[in-house]
Design a protein around this motif. Structure first.
Motif, PDB file in Angstrom:
ATOM      1  N   PRO A  35       0.831  -1.312  -0.091  1.00 15.06           N
ATOM      2  CA  PRO A  35       0.207   0.045   0.122  1.00 15.06           C
ATOM      3  C   PRO A  35       0.955   1.307  -0.040  1.00 15.06           C
ATOM      4  N   ARG A  36       0.335   2.487  -0.549  1.00 10.29           N
ATOM      5  CA  ARG A  36       0.948   3.765  -0.786  1.00 10.29           C
ATOM      6  C   ARG A  36       0.249   4.636   0.133  1.00 10.29           C
ATOM      7  N   ALA A  37       0.138   4.655   1.447  1.00 11.10           N
ATOM      8  CA  ALA A  37      -0.470   5.429   2.425  1.00 11.10           C
ATOM      9  C   ALA A  37       0.143   6.912   2.225  1.00 11.10           C
ATOM     10  N   ASP A  38       1.479   7.057   1.716  1.00  8.67           N
ATOM     11  CA  ASP A  38       2.198   7.907   1.581  1.00  8.67           C
ATOM     12  C   ASP A  38       1.776   8.751   0.538  1.00  8.67           C
ATOM     13  N   LEU A  39       1.148   8.251  -0.607  1.00 10.43           N
ATOM     14  CA  LEU A  39       0.682   8.864  -1.755  1.00 10.43           C
ATOM     15  C   LEU A  39      -0.687   9.603  -1.400  1.00 10.43           C
ATOM     16  N   LEU A  40      -1.466   8.790  -0.613  1.00  8.82           N
ATOM     17  CA  LEU A  40      -2.855   9.249  -0.210  1.00  8.82           C
ATOM     18  C   LEU A  40      -2.644  10.537   0.705  1.00  8.82           C
ATOM     19  N   GLY A  41      -1.921  10.505   1.344  1.00  4.67           N
ATOM     20  CA  GLY A  41      -1.555  11.690   2.459  1.00  4.67           C
ATOM     21  C   GLY A  41      -1.170  12.733   1.649  1.00  4.67           C
ATOM     22  N   GLU A  42      -0.074  12.664   0.632  1.00  5.39           N
ATOM     23  CA  GLU A  42       0.244  13.644  -0.158  1.00  5.39           C
ATOM     24  C   GLU A  42      -0.859  14.352  -1.025  1.00  5.39           C
ATOM     25  N   LYS A  47      -4.807  18.376  -2.236  1.00  6.65           N
ATOM     26  CA  LYS A  47      -6.260  18.667  -2.557  1.00  6.65           C
ATOM     27  C   LYS A  47      -6.712  19.765  -1.460  1.00  6.65           C
ATOM     28  N   GLY A  48      -6.334  19.655  -0.219  1.00  7.94           N
ATOM     29  CA  GLY A  48      -6.883  20.707   0.678  1.00  7.94           C
ATOM     30  C   GLY A  48      -6.077  22.026   0.526  1.00  7.94           C
ATOM     31  N   PHE A  49      -5.175  21.970   0.179  1.00  6.89           N
ATOM     32  CA  PHE A  49      -4.523  23.396  -0.293  1.00  6.89           C
ATOM     33  C   PHE A  49      -5.138  23.996  -1.302  1.00  6.89           C
ATOM     34  N   LYS A  50      -5.384  23.214  -2.223  1.00  9.58           N
ATOM     35  CA  LYS A  50      -6.185  23.823  -3.574  1.00  9.58           C
ATOM     36  C   LYS A  50      -7.311  24.407  -3.192  1.00  9.58           C
ATOM     37  N   ALA A  51      -8.075  23.511  -2.506  1.00 14.60           N
ATOM     38  CA  ALA A  51      -9.380  24.004  -1.963  1.00 14.60           C
ATOM     39  C   ALA A  51      -9.527  25.215  -1.466  1.00 14.60           C
ATOM     40  N   ALA A  52      -8.258  25.374  -0.525  1.00 20.74           N
ATOM     41  CA  ALA A  52      -8.209  26.681   0.146  1.00 20.74           C
ATOM     42  C   ALA A  52      -7.537  27.723  -0.745  1.00 20.74           C
ATOM     43  N   GLY A  53      -7.148  27.500  -1.913  1.00 21.79           N
ATOM     44  CA  GLY A  53      -6.613  28.464  -2.754  1.00 21.79           C
ATOM     45  C   GLY A  53      -5.240  28.858  -2.586  1.00 21.79           C
ATOM     46  N   ALA A  54      -4.453  27.748  -1.952  1.00 23.05           N
ATOM     47  CA  ALA A  54      -3.272  28.137  -1.478  1.00 23.05           C
ATOM     48  C   ALA A  54      -2.327  27.086  -2.385  1.00 23.05           C
ATOM     49  N   GLU A  55      -1.106  27.527  -2.327  1.00 25.49           N
ATOM     50  CA  GLU A  55       0.099  26.349  -3.121  1.00 25.49           C
ATOM     51  C   GLU A  55       0.345  25.470  -2.176  1.00 25.49           C
ATOM     52  N   PRO A  56       0.104  24.310  -2.450  1.00 27.90           N
ATOM     53  CA  PRO A  56       0.851  23.152  -1.781  1.00 27.90           C
ATOM     54  C   PRO A  56       2.118  23.027  -1.574  1.00 27.90           C
ATOM     55  N   PRO A  57       2.581  22.262  -0.721  1.00 30.88           N
ATOM     56  CA  PRO A  57       4.172  22.046  -0.603  1.00 30.88           C
ATOM     57  C   PRO A  57       4.541  20.895  -1.713  1.00 30.88           C
ATOM     58  N   THR A  58       5.570  20.892  -1.971  1.00 35.71           N
ATOM     59  CA  THR A  58       6.115  20.062  -2.926  1.00 35.71           C
ATOM     60  C   THR A  58       7.462  19.217  -2.660  1.00 35.71           C
ATOM     61  N   GLY A  59       7.577  18.135  -3.058  1.00 36.02           N
ATOM     62  CA  GLY A  59       8.898  17.364  -2.743  1.00 36.02           C
ATOM     63  C   GLY A  59       9.017  16.669  -1.163  1.00 36.02           C
ATOM     64  N   THR A  60       9.906  16.961  -0.710  1.00 31.46           N
ATOM     65  CA  THR A  60      10.304  16.659   0.492  1.00 31.46           C
ATOM     66  C   THR A  60       9.465  17.372   1.539  1.00 31.46           C
ATOM     67  N   ALA A  61       9.101  18.278   1.650  1.00 34.17           N
ATOM     68  CA  ALA A  61       8.097  19.210   2.367  1.00 34.17           C
ATOM     69  C   ALA A  61       6.663  18.574   2.286  1.00 34.17           C
ATOM     70  N   LEU A  62       6.271  18.250   1.165  1.00 30.42           N
ATOM     71  CA  LEU A  62       4.865  17.484   1.060  1.00 30.42           C
ATOM     72  C   LEU A  62       5.153  16.089   1.617  1.00 30.42           C
ATOM     73  N   TYR A  63       5.950  15.272   1.310  1.00 26.51           N
ATOM     74  CA  TYR A  63       6.253  14.065   1.888  1.00 26.51           C
ATOM     75  C   TYR A  63       6.155  14.088   3.483  1.00 26.51           C
ATOM     76  N   SER A  65       4.996  16.577   5.466  1.00 25.43           N
ATOM     77  CA  SER A  65       3.620  16.658   5.971  1.00 25.43           C
ATOM     78  C   SER A  65       2.648  15.723   5.712  1.00 25.43           C
ATOM     79  N   ALA A  66       2.762  14.957   4.848  1.00 26.42           N
ATOM     80  CA  ALA A  66       2.086  13.647   4.767  1.00 26.42           C
ATOM     81  C   ALA A  66       2.322  12.713   5.991  1.00 26.42           C
ATOM     82  N   MET A  67       3.354  12.379   6.164  1.00 30.86           N
ATOM     83  CA  MET A  67       3.863  11.524   7.145  1.00 30.86           C
ATOM     84  C   MET A  67       3.370  12.233   8.485  1.00 30.86           C
ATOM     85  N   ALA A  68       3.830  13.562   8.829  1.00 30.44           N
ATOM     86  CA  ALA A  68       3.362  14.013   9.936  1.00 30.44           C
ATOM     87  C   ALA A  68       1.694  14.056  10.204  1.00 30.44           C
TER      88      ALA A  68
END
Length: 151
Positions: A35-42, A47-63, A65-68
């Motif tokens: 399973p790739r729970a990391d991908l679901l988290g990312e 999706k949440g950032f875009k719904a809020a009209g904000a720029e989501p993190p990318t790369g290591t910061a996104l990963y 954030s997903a793990m946390a």
């Protein structure tokens, strides 16, 4: 649940969540069907950032954030082992199995994709089994807190 038991329940939940994430992140390095729970988290974060009209993190910061987010949300969820005070291991098994079933059935309808947890029968089995494992760990830790210590 009695107030003095809340810290034990929260710590038990955290240990169960960490055990789950260590299992997820270790096995996915070696097993293609894992399973790739990391991908679901990312995907959730993006999706949440875009719904809020904000720029989501990318790369290591996104990963990161997903793990946390995954550890925090699972820790809170698994801390409910303290509600089944009579049989925390059984409660942990029940909430773990339910979390696993949810991890398989909910991502598609939530717009997160089905592949990360549902792409093969092995992926489905591992997803449910691993969340069950996390619940059992949380329940076993909480059970240990309940036992009186001998001095």
């Amino acid at each position: 649940m009695q107030t003095e038991k809340v810290p034990h329940a929260l710590l038990s939940g955290l240990i169960g969540a960490v055990a789950l994430n260590v299992l997820h992140e270790t096995v996915r390095q070696f097993v293609p069907q894992a399973p790739r729970a990391d991908l679901l988290g990312e995907r959730s974060i993006v999706k949440g950032f875009k719904a809020a009209g904000a720029e989501p993190p990318t790369g290591t910061a996104l990963y990161a954030s997903a793990m946390a987010g995954d550890v925090l949300s699972n820790a809170i969820y698994y801390s409910t082992v303290g509600l089944g005070d009579k049989q925390p291991v059984l409660t942990g098994a029940a909430i773990g199995a339910l979390a696993g079933i949810g991890a398989v059935t909910l991502p598609g309808p939530m717009g997160l994709g089905e592949g990360p947890t549902e792409r093969t029968p092995a992926t489905v089995a591992m997803t449910i089994g691993w969340y069950l494992f996390g619940g059992l760990v949380a329940g076993a830790v909480y059970e240990r807190f309940r036992r009186p210590t001998t001095a």
